[in-house]
Design a protein around this motif. Sequence first.
Motif, short mmCIF file in Angstrom:
data_model
loop_
_atom_site.label_atom_id
_atom_site.label_comp_id
_atom_site.label_asym_id
_atom_site.label_seq_id
_atom_site.Cartn_x
_atom_site.Cartn_y
_atom_site.Cartn_z
N LEU A 182 0.79 -1.17 0.14
CA LEU A 182 0.09 -0.17 -0.11
C LEU A 182 0.84 1.41 -0.02
O LEU A 182 0.67 2.17 -0.88
N ALA A 183 1.86 1.36 0.73
CA ALA A 183 2.89 2.31 0.94
C ALA A 183 3.38 2.79 -0.68
O ALA A 183 3.49 3.77 -0.99
N VAL A 184 3.99 1.70 -1.40
CA VAL A 184 4.31 1.54 -2.85
C VAL A 184 3.07 2.38 -3.51
O VAL A 184 3.53 3.24 -4.56
N LEU A 185 1.82 1.96 -3.52
CA LEU A 185 0.76 2.36 -4.38
C LEU A 185 0.66 3.92 -3.99
O LEU A 185 0.33 4.54 -4.93
N ASN A 186 0.79 4.11 -2.84
CA ASN A 186 0.48 5.66 -2.44
C ASN A 186 1.78 6.48 -2.41
O ASN A 186 1.73 7.64 -2.25
N GLY A 187 3.09 5.86 -2.56
CA GLY A 187 4.18 6.68 -2.67
C GLY A 187 4.52 7.57 -3.60
O GLY A 187 4.01 7.37 -4.75
#
Length: 416
Positions: free
Chosen positions: A12-17
């Motif tokens: 999720l952090a990658v998707l929102n990063g």
Amino acid sequence: MARVTRIDELTLAVLNGHDDDELLDYLMDASFSDLHADTLMLLLPAGPRAWSCEVVRGRYRDELMGRDVRYEPEAPGRSSRMARTLDSQNAPGFDLLTWEAISRTLTGHYLDPYEQDDLPIPGTLWADGDRRPHPEAPTPQVLTRVVEAGRDAVGLLIAVRFPAGSEQTADASFDRESTILADALASVMSFALNNASARSVIEDDVATERDRIARDLHDLAIQELFAAGMQLESAAKSAERFQEFRENGPVAESLRQSMASLENSIAQIRHIVQSLRNESDELTLTQLIRHECAMAIAGLGFAPSLQFHSSMDDLDATNPELTADVVAVVRECLANAARHAHASAVAVTVTVLREGVDRVVQVNVSDNGRGIDPSVTRRSGLANMRSRARRHAGWVDVYPLEPGTMVSWRATEFAS
């Protein structure tokens, strides 16, 4: 379940990063903690057949950070086993890499993980005065996982545990749970790296498609309109022999309006073709650098100083390949200053020098900020600048100032 939740959180952090450097730092922090590693490093491509140790956590951070691995195709025998394995992307070969091979390849000598007092054996650590591990010393445990780093490019995630003097665990072996977790972490990192590189890939694909559309419009649509216009003109001349079709008649007027519409359509299509061919590619080096400085104002909070220490003609005569690298270096330096320096002033100078018949472009970017933070363990920007310099037989240096930092980048444009 906790592990699955953790991977979901990282994904999720990658998707929102948005900030690629901060995102990779976050993933490395999580991997360092979850794998209970004493040393964790990430090697990423840094040019043709070259890799750089760009992120390091734990012990030997200073010794390993920024170290390069290079494969020499002209003399493969001089390349290390690690370099040969990276170049061939031999997955089984990665599992055979030892701490001794890794540390020797990156630093030129064996990094001793044990102090004399930590050894559970008597005697000296080194045998026969050679810098190699004592045959009875505990063996560091190494876990490697391939990380996809873009099109046909791979990096390597390396986790190391030292049986004696371990900072995080007394058990140095990587069990099945650790290897499964490492697989998942490497996949998330690959996703992050490809998500970043995918943006440039998409941009390249869009640019290619724009060029194709522009070419089709120019070669097909415009030619068809030209042909239609010539047919109308021929028809108008043929019709002049009939009284009702002559110059002042309604049919002649309609034909004239149709030909004018065709000419207007051709002009509009030519304008569209010019736009699709991306006029920014035709901007000069000085125009592109001015554009980067203007774009940096939002991140810096002020306008950087810009000086050209050579004539515009000399600077703008730089070939397109070198121009692209110079602009990228200026952009990287300004972005670093905005993210990390906390400066109130930034100065950019660009100069063209002569070395015989060759031209040398030198870029200096200085700031009055807090300098390089030793706690920052990622130097991807500097590695990228080194890679760009090497393509043109150049170099990059970083000089501490009082206060602040200066990055000096230099590249050669060889006479043809």
